[in-house]
Write a protein that holds these residues in place. Structure first.
Motif, PDB file in Angstrom:
ATOM      1  N   ALA A  43       0.839  -1.190   0.000  1.00  0.00           N
ATOM      2  CA  ALA A  43       0.000   0.000   0.000  1.00  0.00           C
ATOM      3  C   ALA A  43       0.882   1.250   0.000  1.00  0.00           C
ATOM      4  O   ALA A  43       1.976   1.241   0.553  1.00  0.00           O
ATOM      5  N   PRO A  44       0.398   2.345  -0.605  1.00  0.00           N
ATOM      6  CA  PRO A  44       1.202   3.564  -0.652  1.00  0.00           C
ATOM      7  C   PRO A  44       1.561   4.117   0.729  1.00  0.00           C
ATOM      8  O   PRO A  44       2.625   4.685   0.905  1.00  0.00           O
ATOM      9  N   ASN A  45       0.688   3.929   1.725  1.00  0.00           N
ATOM     10  CA  ASN A  45       1.001   4.460   3.051  1.00  0.00           C
ATOM     11  C   ASN A  45       1.974   3.565   3.815  1.00  0.00           C
ATOM     12  O   ASN A  45       2.374   3.908   4.909  1.00  0.00           O
ATOM     13  N   ARG A  46       2.361   2.437   3.279  1.00  0.00           N
ATOM     14  CA  ARG A  46       3.324   1.548   3.925  1.00  0.00           C
ATOM     15  C   ARG A  46       4.680   1.571   3.236  1.00  0.00           C
ATOM     16  O   ARG A  46       5.549   0.804   3.575  1.00  0.00           O
ATOM     17  N   GLN A  47       4.873   2.436   2.284  1.00  0.00           N
ATOM     18  CA  GLN A  47       6.120   2.438   1.534  1.00  0.00           C
ATOM     19  C   GLN A  47       7.234   3.189   2.239  1.00  0.00           C
ATOM     20  O   GLN A  47       8.382   3.098   1.848  1.00  0.00           O
ATOM     21  N   HIS A  48       6.919   3.938   3.278  1.00  0.00           N
ATOM     22  CA  HIS A  48       7.929   4.671   4.032  1.00  0.00           C
ATOM     23  C   HIS A  48       7.857   4.225   5.492  1.00  0.00           C
ATOM     24  O   HIS A  48       7.283   4.919   6.337  1.00  0.00           O
ATOM     25  N   PRO A  49       8.437   3.066   5.828  1.00  0.00           N
ATOM     26  CA  PRO A  49       8.263   2.544   7.175  1.00  0.00           C
ATOM     27  C   PRO A  49       8.961   3.376   8.246  1.00  0.00           C
ATOM     28  O   PRO A  49       8.605   3.292   9.406  1.00  0.00           O
ATOM     29  N   LEU A  50       9.963   4.181   7.890  1.00  0.00           N
ATOM     30  CA  LEU A  50      10.655   4.987   8.887  1.00  0.00           C
ATOM     31  C   LEU A  50      10.248   6.451   8.843  1.00  0.00           C
ATOM     32  O   LEU A  50      10.946   7.310   9.392  1.00  0.00           O
ATOM     33  N   ALA A  51       9.120   6.752   8.195  1.00  0.00           N
ATOM     34  CA  ALA A  51       8.659   8.134   8.115  1.00  0.00           C
ATOM     35  C   ALA A  51       8.313   8.629   9.510  1.00  0.00           C
ATOM     36  O   ALA A  51       7.500   8.033  10.208  1.00  0.00           O
ATOM     37  N   GLY A  52       8.944   9.709   9.942  1.00  0.00           N
ATOM     38  CA  GLY A  52       8.688  10.291  11.253  1.00  0.00           C
ATOM     39  C   GLY A  52       9.328   9.554  12.409  1.00  0.00           C
ATOM     40  O   GLY A  52       9.023   9.850  13.564  1.00  0.00           O
ATOM     41  N   ALA A  53      10.206   8.600  12.144  1.00  0.00           N
ATOM     42  CA  ALA A  53      10.795   7.805  13.224  1.00  0.00           C
ATOM     43  C   ALA A  53      11.690   8.655  14.117  1.00  0.00           C
ATOM     44  O   ALA A  53      11.672   8.500  15.339  1.00  0.00           O
ATOM     45  N   ALA A  54      12.477   9.557  13.532  1.00  0.00           N
ATOM     46  CA  ALA A  54      13.373  10.390  14.346  1.00  0.00           C
ATOM     47  C   ALA A  54      12.552  11.340  15.221  1.00  0.00           C
ATOM     48  O   ALA A  54      12.855  11.514  16.410  1.00  0.00           O
ATOM     49  N   HIS A  55      11.522  11.949  14.657  1.00  0.00           N
ATOM     50  CA  HIS A  55      10.668  12.855  15.426  1.00  0.00           C
ATOM     51  C   HIS A  55       9.993  12.111  16.568  1.00  0.00           C
ATOM     52  O   HIS A  55       9.978  12.578  17.721  1.00  0.00           O
ATOM     53  N   ASP A  56       9.429  10.955  16.275  1.00  0.00           N
ATOM     54  CA  ASP A  56       8.752  10.180  17.312  1.00  0.00           C
ATOM     55  C   ASP A  56       9.736   9.676  18.360  1.00  0.00           C
ATOM     56  O   ASP A  56       9.390   9.593  19.541  1.00  0.00           O
ATOM     57  N   ALA A  57      10.947   9.343  17.960  1.00  0.00           N
ATOM     58  CA  ALA A  57      11.936   8.848  18.914  1.00  0.00           C
ATOM     59  C   ALA A  57      12.304   9.933  19.921  1.00  0.00           C
ATOM     60  O   ALA A  57      12.452   9.656  21.115  1.00  0.00           O
ATOM     61  N   ILE A  58      12.446  11.162  19.466  1.00  0.00           N
ATOM     62  CA  ILE A  58      12.805  12.253  20.376  1.00  0.00           C
ATOM     63  C   ILE A  58      11.696  12.475  21.401  1.00  0.00           C
ATOM     64  O   ILE A  58      11.945  12.523  22.612  1.00  0.00           O
TER      65      ILE A  58
END
Length: 107
Positions: A43-58
């Protein structure tokens, strides 16, 4: 007689099976839908699995830290001051002034 494996692998328009149907050359599949061929998509919304990972990690790290800091910070600070006092006391007792004050006896 069945076609050989070489004929099944491509090689032009050689008939395959009882309906004279073939898959086609490499990269040029055509004809009726074949049984046993499975294709997968994403699915198009699953093609970027690390989208926002750095922001969420902080922000997740800050949330977890702020929830736990009162459990470990006060004992850490108390332990630091206790060790600091013991080191300073040891230095004083082993100094010239400390030996003169206590004269070889310990409190």
């Amino acid at each position: 007689m069945r076609p050989t494996q070489i004929l099944r692998g491509g090689g032009g328009s050689a008939p395959l099976g009882k309906h004279d149907h073939y898959l086609g050359d490499w990269g040029n599949f055509g004809g009726m839908k074949q049984k046993g061929i499975v294709s997968y998509g994403i699915a198009p919304n699953r093609q970027h699995p690390l989208a926002g990972a750095a922001h969420d990690a902080i922000f997740n790290t800050w949330r977890r830290f702020s929830a736990q800091v009162l459990y470990w910070a006060p004992p850490m600070i108390a332990g630091y001051y206790l060790i600091n006092w013991a080191v300073e006391r040891n230095h004083y007792l082993n100094s010239k002034a400390g030996r003169a004050e206590f004269g070889g006896k310990e409190e």
